[in-house]
Design an enzyme around this catalytic site. Structure first.
Site, PDB file in Angstrom:
ATOM      1  N   LEU A 175       0.813  -1.214   0.000  1.00 26.69           N
ATOM      2  CA  LEU A 175       0.000   0.000   0.000  1.00 26.69           C
ATOM      3  C   LEU A 175       0.844   1.261   0.000  1.00 26.69           C
ATOM      4  O   LEU A 175       0.329   2.348  -0.277  1.00 26.69           O
ATOM      5  CB  LEU A 175      -0.932   0.007   1.220  1.00 26.69           C
ATOM      6  N   GLY A 176       2.107   1.155   0.336  1.00 22.76           N
ATOM      7  CA  GLY A 176       2.974   2.323   0.385  1.00 22.76           C
ATOM      8  C   GLY A 176       4.245   1.986   1.122  1.00 22.76           C
ATOM      9  O   GLY A 176       4.498   0.843   1.504  1.00 22.76           O
ATOM     10  N   GLY A 177       5.055   3.010   1.329  1.00 21.38           N
ATOM     11  CA  GLY A 177       6.314   2.812   2.035  1.00 21.38           C
ATOM     12  C   GLY A 177       7.074   4.108   2.150  1.00 21.38           C
ATOM     13  O   GLY A 177       6.655   5.150   1.645  1.00 21.38           O
ATOM     14  N   GLY A 178       8.201   4.043   2.854  1.00 27.09           N
ATOM     15  CA  GLY A 178       9.025   5.222   3.058  1.00 27.09           C
ATOM     16  C   GLY A 178      10.269   4.868   3.835  1.00 27.09           C
ATOM     17  O   GLY A 178      10.704   3.712   3.854  1.00 27.09           O
ATOM     18  N   PHE A 225      10.594   4.716   6.971  1.00 23.91           N
ATOM     19  CA  PHE A 225      10.293   3.886   8.136  1.00 23.91           C
ATOM     20  C   PHE A 225      10.213   2.408   7.791  1.00 23.91           C
ATOM     21  O   PHE A 225      10.486   1.541   8.608  1.00 23.91           O
ATOM     22  CB  PHE A 225       8.972   4.327   8.764  1.00 23.91           C
ATOM     23  N   ASP A 261       2.668  16.757   9.121  1.00 20.65           N
ATOM     24  CA  ASP A 261       3.075  16.156   7.846  1.00 20.65           C
ATOM     25  C   ASP A 261       1.871  16.013   6.920  1.00 20.65           C
ATOM     26  O   ASP A 261       1.723  15.000   6.226  1.00 20.65           O
ATOM     27  CB  ASP A 261       3.725  14.794   8.090  1.00 20.65           C
TER      28      ASP A 261
END
Length: 613
Positions: free
Chosen positions: A308-311, A313, A423
């Protein structure tokens, strides 16, 4: 009827003499039009006097049955102004025609049946007849003969009439005039009155006051109806209901609302009704979550392929709780230093305070030897910007109002709980589904608890959405989030990022100088209210910025139903936002490839210390 503000007001619709269709037979003028009657007075309510009324027949020659006199004690109230008039006997007989023998209409007498269901949209009123009362004058032997004839007709009416004809009326029914019914032969009169009052019967309801009518006007309409009742036998109850028929098939409330919405949609065929209701809550109740150790695979089935997403972290994927089958989103955070765990504990503390349907909800938190996994509400609609750049999506300014209002609702709740998001950006606003307008705010990894009496400074965030006080490392407040909201709103309206430069340094310089303007071409179709809304957010002075509560009270975010009727122009921001997203993806890929190449060169030279490794 749709009000200015777009509501359907439902109400009982009065059927006036001018609005009532003409009789089906011949389409000629009704009897009431040919023979206009004089306005009724208080004297009309008293029993008739043969001497005062020259038009009344001689009681000796044409006696009226005593059963035709109405019992005043049983009358629920005077007639409501504008209610339908009584039907003629000829239209309700067993064979569809009136009884030539002079008996009353079918179903005109008899004990009332069970009360109709509350959903009934038409009610029948049976006007009780008092056999003890008789018209003035000597009836002689004709009284007994007429009474026997009336009894036979009443019995026939009970056998052959529909069930709803015997149902008791609500107190708002039409009351019969005290004037004698000898104006027309007995075969052309009836004691059945149908009203279009779509309310549940209430014995306490006086009736006539709501309609705003008077007894005199009600008696006048009754008298006109009695003169015209002879032509009602050929009329249809549905469709072209004439004014002689006192039955009106009023549609149910749900049907009326649906018809009103359809009418609105036809009038504004280029506008699609927005689902501006608050989004549904999470599929589980709000809970206070504590970080615990455990075996993730024994409790949850992780689906790492559905990312679904990431970064920085870690990554976010879907998962399913084995015990309940509940689908959730799993945020996997790498635990490399003690500070990483400290940040996760702060995120859990913040999310435990946020019980609002525009804010993502936390379900569980499990710690392993190398990771901390946060299990949260699954939101399937994807990023807001990804949703609105779809070619099949028609973005208007009203859509933007709906999105921004929900974001303000979520921000207002956060600020009341003394939480700053810090954010806010398009990637952190998700759509509940792929077709609606409902959104939720996610990612509280950088959120902080806020105390107005203490100084709080941060030096992190996304450059495009940072406020001047963050760039300057000054004290922040709840107005810091409002600056980010102004940038998001600007982008939704125009498709442009107001402070984006060729690199991060130029972007931060634009933020510090508050160097922005309304592009003439892209804001051509944008209202002045929207521009004023943005201008009161992108202000360098924190004290001059609107709060979340002030944003919700701003004229731009109110009266959406009225604005939706006239604000249906498609915004150009859709095309520009698509270019922005493509550039953002390219930039992320470029940074990732550049970092990988740089790492390869440095590692080959043995100078890992240059990266702080």
């Amino acid at each position: 009827m749709t009000t200015e503000n777009g509501a359907v007001e439902l109400g009982s619709q009065s059927l006036s003499t001018e609005q009532t269709p003409k009789a089906a037979a011949g389409d000629g003028p009704s009897a009431s039009e040919k023979e206009p009657s004089a306005p009724a007075t208080e004297k009309d309510l008293s029993p008739p006097n043969a001497k005062k009324d020259p038009g009344a027949p001689d009681p000796k020659n044409n006696p009226d049955p005593p059963s035709l006199k109405k019992d005043p004690a049983k009358a629920p109230g005077p007639e409501k102004k504008g209610d339908p008039v009584p039907a003629s006997a000829s239209s309700q007989g067993p064979s569809g025609e009136g009884d030539g023998g002079g008996g009353p209409a079918e179903g005109s007498e008899g004990p009332p049946a069970a009360l109709p269901l509350p959903t009934a949209t038409a009610e029948a009123s049976i006007q009780k007849l008092d056999p003890t009362q008789a018209p003035s004058g000597n009836q002689g032997s004709g009284e007994a003969k007429a009474g026997k004839k009336a009894a036979e007709c009443r019995e026939a009416g009970r056998r052959g009439s529909p069930a709803f004809l015997h149902s008791p009326s609500c107190p708002a029914i039409i009351s019969c005039s005290e004037k004698t019914l000898a104006v027309k032969p007995l075969s052309e009169t009836t004691d059945l009155v149908f009203t279009g009052v779509s309310v549940t019967p209430d014995p306490q309801d006086p009736g006539p006051v709501k309609a705003g009518g008077t007894n005199a006007l009600a008696e006048k309409k009754k008298e006109e109806a009695e003169k015209a009742s002879g032509q009602a036998g050929q009329a249809k109850v549905q469709g072209d209901t004439p004014q002689r028929i006192g039955f009106q098939a009023v549609p149910s409330e749900r049907v009326e609302v649906g018809q009103a919405l359809c009418l609105t949609a036809r009038e504004e065929d280029c506008f699609q009704i927005l689902d501006d209701c608050p989004p549904p809550p999470a599929p589980f109740p709000h809970r206070i979550v504590e970080l615990r150790t455990g075996n993730v695979n024994s409790e949850f089935s992780m689906n790492s392929k559905e990312a679904l997403g990431g970064g920085k972290f870690g990554a976010v994927c879907t998962c399913t709780e084995r015990a309940t089958g509940l689908k959730l989103a799993a945020k996997v955070i790498k635990k490399q230093t003690p500070k990483d765990k400290e940040m996760v504990l702060l995120e859990i503390e913040v999310m435990n305070q946020l019980n609002h349907r525009n804010l993502i909800q936390l379900y569980a938190a499990i710690e392993t030897s190398h990771e901390i996994i946060l299990f949260m509400e699954y939101i399937e609609g994807g990023e807001l910007f990804e949703r609105i750049v779809d070619e099949d999506y028609h973005l208007t300014e009203v859509d933007t109002m709906v999105f921004v209002r929900q974001i303000c609702d979520g921000i207002l709740f956060m600020h009341k709980m003394r939480v700053l998001h810090l954010d806010l950006k398009p990637e952190n606003i998700l759509c509940v589904n792929t077709t609606g307008h409902l959104v939720k705010i996610i990612d509280f990894g950088l959120a902080r608890r806020y105390n107005p009496n203490e100084k709080l400074k941060v030096n992190f965030g996304t450059p495009e959405f940072l406020s001047p006080e963050v760039v300057n490392y000054d004290q922040i407040s709840d107005k810091t989030d409002m600056w980010s909201l102004g940038v998001i709103t600007y982008m939704l309206l125009s498709g442009l990022s107001p402070f984006l430069g060729d690199d991060d340094t130029e972007t931060l310089n634009n933020v510090l100088s508050a160097n922005w303007y309304f592009d003439e071409e892209t804001f051509e179709a944008v209202s002045d209210e929207a521009k004023d809304f943005v201008s009161n957010l992108l202000t360098k002075d924190q004290s001059a910025r609107m709060s979340a509560e002030q944003c919700l009270a701003h004229p731009w975010l109110n009266n959406l139903a009225e604005k939706a009727k006239r604000c249906n122009r498609r915004l150009k921001s859709q095309i520009l936002l698509k270019k922005y997203l493509m550039k953002r993806r390219w930039k992320k890929n470029f940074i990732a490839v550049s970092a990988a190449n740089r790492f390869k060169k440095i590692s080959s030279s043995g100078a890992l210390m240059a990266l702080g490794v």
